[in-house]
Design a protein around this motif. Structure first.
Motif, mmCIF file in Angstrom:
data_model
loop_
_atom_site.group_PDB
_atom_site.id
_atom_site.type_symbol
_atom_site.label_atom_id
_atom_site.label_comp_id
_atom_site.label_asym_id
_atom_site.label_seq_id
_atom_site.Cartn_x
_atom_site.Cartn_y
_atom_site.Cartn_z
ATOM 1 N N SER A 632 0.834 -1.208 0.000
ATOM 2 C CA SER A 632 0.000 0.000 0.000
ATOM 3 C C SER A 632 0.869 1.258 0.000
ATOM 4 N N SER A 633 1.935 1.211 0.783
ATOM 5 C CA SER A 633 2.817 2.386 0.820
ATOM 6 C C SER A 633 3.476 2.613 -0.540
ATOM 7 N N LEU A 634 3.852 1.520 -1.225
ATOM 8 C CA LEU A 634 4.452 1.672 -2.550
ATOM 9 C C LEU A 634 3.470 2.295 -3.537
ATOM 10 N N ILE A 635 2.197 1.893 -3.434
ATOM 11 C CA ILE A 635 1.185 2.452 -4.334
ATOM 12 C C ILE A 635 1.003 3.941 -4.068
ATOM 13 N N LEU A 636 0.946 4.298 -2.775
ATOM 14 C CA LEU A 636 0.791 5.714 -2.433
ATOM 15 C C LEU A 636 2.003 6.527 -2.884
ATOM 16 N N ILE A 637 3.200 5.964 -2.667
ATOM 17 C CA ILE A 637 4.420 6.687 -3.066
ATOM 18 C C ILE A 637 4.487 6.858 -4.579
ATOM 19 N N SER A 638 3.975 5.874 -5.301
ATOM 20 C CA SER A 638 4.086 5.918 -6.764
ATOM 21 C C SER A 638 3.304 7.064 -7.382
ATOM 22 N N HIS A 639 2.307 7.617 -6.651
ATOM 23 C CA HIS A 639 1.521 8.683 -7.283
ATOM 24 C C HIS A 639 2.370 9.942 -7.515
ATOM 25 N N VAL A 640 3.445 10.099 -6.742
ATOM 26 C CA VAL A 640 4.347 11.237 -6.966
ATOM 27 C C VAL A 640 5.098 11.036 -8.277
ATOM 28 N N LYS A 641 5.654 9.844 -8.441
ATOM 29 C CA LYS A 641 6.394 9.566 -9.671
ATOM 30 C C LYS A 641 5.480 9.608 -10.887
ATOM 31 N N ASP A 642 4.279 9.072 -10.738
ATOM 32 C CA ASP A 642 3.323 9.116 -11.860
ATOM 33 C C ASP A 642 2.928 10.549 -12.192
ATOM 34 N N GLY A 643 2.780 11.364 -11.168
ATOM 35 C CA GLY A 643 2.439 12.763 -11.407
ATOM 36 C C GLY A 643 3.539 13.505 -12.154
ATOM 37 N N VAL A 644 4.795 13.221 -11.796
ATOM 38 C CA VAL A 644 5.915 13.857 -12.501
ATOM 39 C C VAL A 644 5.919 13.449 -13.971
ATOM 40 N N GLU A 645 5.671 12.161 -14.234
ATOM 41 C CA GLU A 645 5.650 11.693 -15.621
ATOM 42 C C GLU A 645 4.530 12.354 -16.418
ATOM 43 N N LEU A 646 3.351 12.473 -15.809
ATOM 44 C CA LEU A 646 2.237 13.141 -16.508
ATOM 45 C C LEU A 646 2.547 14.614 -16.745
ATOM 46 N N ALA A 647 3.160 15.254 -15.767
ATOM 47 C CA ALA A 647 3.486 16.683 -15.913
ATOM 48 C C ALA A 647 4.500 16.894 -17.033
ATOM 49 N N LYS A 648 5.483 16.009 -17.109
ATOM 50 C CA LYS A 648 6.447 16.123 -18.199
ATOM 51 C C LYS A 648 5.797 15.844 -19.549
ATOM 52 N N LYS A 649 4.887 14.874 -19.573
ATOM 53 C CA LYS A 649 4.219 14.545 -20.823
ATOM 54 C C LYS A 649 3.391 15.714 -21.336
ATOM 55 N N HIS A 650 2.724 16.411 -20.433
ATOM 56 C CA HIS A 650 1.888 17.549 -20.826
ATOM 57 C C HIS A 650 2.627 18.896 -20.742
ATOM 58 N N LYS A 651 3.954 18.826 -20.473
ATOM 59 C CA LYS A 651 4.807 20.015 -20.484
ATOM 60 C C LYS A 651 4.264 21.121 -19.575
ATOM 61 N N LEU A 652 4.065 20.752 -18.330
ATOM 62 C CA LEU A 652 3.558 21.728 -17.365
ATOM 63 C C LEU A 652 4.631 22.722 -16.915
ATOM 64 N N GLY A 653 5.880 22.391 -17.117
ATOM 65 C CA GLY A 653 6.941 23.308 -16.719
ATOM 66 C C GLY A 653 7.715 22.798 -15.520
ATOM 67 N N LYS A 654 8.978 23.176 -15.464
ATOM 68 C CA LYS A 654 9.879 22.674 -14.426
ATOM 69 C C LYS A 654 9.396 23.054 -13.030
ATOM 70 N N GLU A 655 8.905 24.274 -12.850
ATOM 71 C CA GLU A 655 8.491 24.725 -11.524
ATOM 72 C C GLU A 655 7.362 23.862 -10.976
ATOM 73 N N ILE A 660 5.325 19.109 -7.681
ATOM 74 C CA ILE A 660 4.686 17.785 -7.647
ATOM 75 C C ILE A 660 5.613 16.783 -6.969
ATOM 76 N N GLN A 661 6.881 16.866 -7.300
ATOM 77 C CA GLN A 661 7.856 15.922 -6.743
ATOM 78 C C GLN A 661 8.123 16.178 -5.265
ATOM 79 N N GLN A 662 7.953 17.423 -4.837
ATOM 80 C CA GLN A 662 8.323 17.796 -3.470
ATOM 81 C C GLN A 662 7.128 17.946 -2.528
ATOM 82 N N HIS A 663 5.906 17.770 -3.007
ATOM 83 C CA HIS A 663 4.763 18.170 -2.172
ATOM 84 C C HIS A 663 4.525 17.233 -0.983
#
Length: 824
Positions: A632-655, A660-663
């Motif tokens: 369960s902890s791995l699944i919860l932790i993975s949402h950060v990594k998945d969010g970073v990948e989606l943000a890069k895919k949609h070019k949300l910007g480095k900031e 997302i990675q630090q929240h």
């Protein structure tokens, strides 16, 4: 074992490099100066490339062969002086030297020892008188034999010869037997002695020269210098008639006959005196040609060359003009200054100066400018922007020269006021902040003033309109601000350009009208060019500007629409979180727009597994009940990594990606960590060891105020939902407790939030959450189908009761809810 540990860390979204840094603790972190000098090679590469490039462009002739000009050639183009230089006026210099030579007076050596003839005359006369006395004694009246008389006559003749020889030897004149015999017969009278002395003294004091004609010619040039060879004293003589030649001196003595007759008692002595005095006269004034020529040479060498100044920008030869000797001199000096051999030392020296300037600005900026970011993207963009603006200024100056050549009514100096140099400051201010833009403006203004002629007025002009531009776009939230700032810069340029023209051109000319128009056009052009270039830079470097943030804040964005459909509970949580951070950001000097938009997207990673997060679960289904706490902890932790990948895919910007990675920072998923410990305890402690690190988010911890704000809002909003009766007092206590826990856990150590900021955040969160969870009036119709009313009038509470997920009002239930923060 080490490889397995690294694989496990990688599964939890942590990089191997980060794990290595955090794993052993044996790695010694370098000091700040060591990190600065040895940490990133990119800044040194940029410095070593940028400095020589700009230095070479400041001396473009370094790489080209200078033109060769000959007398009679026709100039193919206008040639102006590239620098101030002095050109020798050889004709004027030679004329000045000739004048100096002519002004040198001829030197004559005056022999003052000629006056010493007086004691010699007296000595000679004494010898003569002695001889006469001895001769009288010898010729006694006593009668003698003929033989004795013959002996006496011989002795007298011998003594006479000896006396005559000695007499003329003392006087240093040729022997004159006749004159001597006359003096003997006269008995060497004292009158003749005194008269001779008087005549000779007068003549020698006035001076006797050998060549009077040459003396006359030299006297006509302003006189001569009398140099006493004994005393070394010098006097200027301007009267020609004071000097005698040999014949003149003798004539002068001859003319004294009448005066001598009055002086001497016997007239027979007058001729003897004159003849004797004339025989003593000889030149005592001699022309010293060697000394005269030496003085003329010294006077010639003392005259320094005469130069006339050629000002930078002065026309040396015009197009179509026939090149003459004077043009050749000017062009030769101009070509000499552009000789690659002579520039060989200038270019490296200029590169060193520019490099030191860049280095100092960079070091000071990294310490004192808050918006300064020491990352490769910002450093590369600043360097390329500076080089691009330098090339733009260089090209603009060339175009201004060509336009001024084709349209004589426009001068190059006035056209330079239309240069949109504020473009660079506007771009840097939009992407990197006004602090970095100020440093950029200073460096660019220095370089631009070097290109435009090392003129301080252009430096002031470029610096002021760049600073105005940087300040105008400091909070650029729409593209219209760029045009408005361009107008503002144009108005400032009008005042600056008109003032500069009036200072350096006191007379009212056409430049006083053209310069303000050119300055205004330069400001407008800067705004228009910035508007067009801004999107290209955003896409090329991945910058996130306020304009882009406003676009991303549009809830009709495809990613947000998918987010709302696939994870509605998380979407609602994100919207409330965005409201909280937006209301708080300004109080802690953070960017409200960046914080708000980052809150919208901070949990987009939950879109991949939405049903594993409690806010998206329906009908009491909880998929974590069938999973081990570690999974369960791995699944919860993975949402950060998945969010970073989606943000890069949609070019949300480095900031936004960083937030997302630090929240979650490196916080612990306490609910599942406690559940894992309880399960181990229930099994008698025989299972594998439970490590807290396995239940922590990989981080990194928040690096900016916006990231820290989003983290705190995320935790507070999720925890507030666990309150059964969210009264203002309970909300305030919960908010303070969560912020204290985050602070004590070290999650805020790497961001710039201070204790004062945390107090402001808590106060703002309380105000926002109290407004969201306020109590409502209980209306009769708000009764559930089961005959029960929600505790606070909220129908959401009814659903929770029906699902059997009641949350107790006591402190223990609240503590249990706080442990479930890892689910949100």
């Amino acid at each position: 074992m080490a490889d397995k540990a690294k694989i496990a860390l990688h599964r939890r979204g942590r990089s191997l490099t980060q794990a290595d840094r955090e794993g052993t603790g044996r790695f010694k972190r370098p000091g700040p100066m060591t990190r600065w000098f040895l940490g990133d090679r990119l800044k040194w590469i940029i410095l070593l490339i940028l400095s020589p490039t700009i230095a070479i462009l400041l001396f473009p002739n370094f790489l080209t062969k200078p033109d060769v000009h000959r007398i009679g050639d026709v100039a193919e183009r206008d040639i102006k002086a590239s620098r101030d230089f002095l050109l020798e006026n050889k004709a004027r210099t030679e004329k000045n030297r000739e004048t100096a030579v002519k002004g040198v007076l001829s030197v004559y050596d005056f022999d003052s020892t000629s006056l010493q003839v007086v004691p010699r005359i007296r000595e000679a006369f004494d010898i003569g008188k002695e001889y006469v006395a001895n001769a009288s004694y010898t010729a006694s009246p006593d009668r003698a034999s003929p033989r004795a008389e013959m002996k006496g006559a011989a002795k007298v003749s011998k003594d006479l010869a000896a006396a005559r020889e000695r007499f003329f030897e003392i006087l240093e004149i040729p022997p004159d037997s006749q004159a001597f015999e006359q003096l003997v017969q006269a008995g060497f009278p004292a009158g003749v002695e005194d008269a001779s002395i008087q005549l000779v003294t007068r003549v020698f004091k006035r001076g006797v020269v050998g060549n009077r004609q040459m003396l006359k010619a030299q006297m006509e040039r302003g006189g001569i210098i009398l140099h006493d060879i004994n005393t070394k004293e010098e006097v200027k003589a301007a009267r020609f008639d004071r000097f005698f030649d040999l014949q003149g001196a003798k004539d002068y003595i001859r003319n004294q006959k009448k005066a001598l007759k009055e002086t001497l008692k016997s007239p027979e002595l007058v001729p003897i005196s004159m003849i004797f005095a004339q025989s003593l006269i000889k030149p005592n004034l001699t022309y010293n040609q060697r000394e005269t020529e030496s003085r003329k040479d010294l006077a010639k060498r003392s005259i320094k060359p005469t130069y006339f100044r050629i000002k930078r920008g002065e026309m040396l030869v015009r197009e179509g003009e026939l090149i003459g000797p004077e043009h050749i001199l000017k062009l030769a000096e101009e070509t000499r200054s552009q000789n690659p051999v002579e520039m060989l030392g200038r270019v490296p020296a200029m590169a060193v100066i520019i490099g030191v300037l860049f280095l100092v600005i960079y070091m000071v900026g990294s310490i004192s400018i808050k918006s300064f970011k020491n990352d490769r993207r910002d450093l590369l963009f600043s360097s390329l922007a500076l080089l691009g603006m330098f090339l733009f200024v260089w090209a603009f100056k060339f175009v201004a020269e060509e336009v001024a050549r084709g349209f004589p009514q426009f001068t190059q100096e006035v056209l330079l006021f239309s240069m949109p140099i504020a473009l660079g400051a506007m771009l840097i201010s939009v992407f990197q902040g006004v602090g970095v833009a100020v440093a950029f403006s200073l460096v660019l203004s220095v370089l631009a003033s070097l290109i435009t002629g090392d003129r301080v007025e252009y430096f002031v002009y470029f610096l002021i309109n760049s600073l105005v531009a940087a300040y105008g776009v400091r909070n650029c939230s729409d593209r219209g601000i760029l045009i408005k700032t361009g107008l503002l810069v144009g108005l400032v340029n009008i005042a600056l350009s008109l003032s500069i023209v009036m200072v350096y051109s006191p007379r009212f000319t056409a430049d006083a009208i053209i310069a303000p128009l050119a300055g205004f056009a330069g400001g407008i052009l800067a705004g228009v060019m910035t508007t067009g270039i801004l999107p290209l830079i955003e896409m090329s470097f991945g910058f996130t500007t306020n304009i882009k943030l406003l676009e991303l804040a549009n809830l009709d964005q495809p990613l947000l629409r998918d987010f709302m459909v696939q994870a509605p509970g998380t979407y609602h949580h994100s919207v409330i979180t965005s409201n909280m951070v937006e209301a708080t950001a300004k109080a802690v000097d953070a960017n409200p727009l960046l914080a708000k938009v980052s809150a919208y997207y901070h949990d987009i990673g939950k879109m991949k597994k939405p049903l594993y997060f409690i806010e998206n679960q329906r009908l009491g289904e909880n998929r974590h009940e069938k999973l081990a706490p570690s999974m369960s902890s791995l699944i919860l932790i993975s949402h950060v990594k998945d969010g970073v990948e989606l943000a890069k895919k949609h070019k949300l910007g480095k900031e936004i990606i960083d937030i997302i990675q630090q929240h979650h920072g490196k916080s612990v998923i306490s609910y599942f960590f406690q559940k894992a410990k309880d399960r181990k305890r229930s099994k008698g402690g025989k299972s594998i060891e439970i490590k807290e690190e396995d239940f922590r988010y990989p981080g990194p911890k928040p690096q900016t105020k916006e990231a820290g704000l989003v983290m705190l809002a995320d935790m507070v909003e999720a925890a507030t939902r666990s309150l059964g009766d969210p009264t203002p007092a309970r909300i305030q206590g919960l908010v303070q407790k969560i912020i204290n826990n985050a602070f004590s856990d070290g999650q805020l150590d790497e961001c710039e939030l201070t204790l004062k900021d945390l107090h402001e955040i808590a106060k703002s969160f309380n105000k926002t959450l109290s407004g969201i969870f306020h109590h409502r009036v209980e209306y009769p119709e708000m009764v559930s189908r089961s005959g029960r009313r929600a505790r606070n009038g909220n129908t959401d509470q009814i659903q929770r009761d029906n699902l059997g997920k009641k949350i107790s009002d006591n402190t223990e239930e609240t503590e249990d809810g706080l442990k479930r923060l890892g689910l949100s």
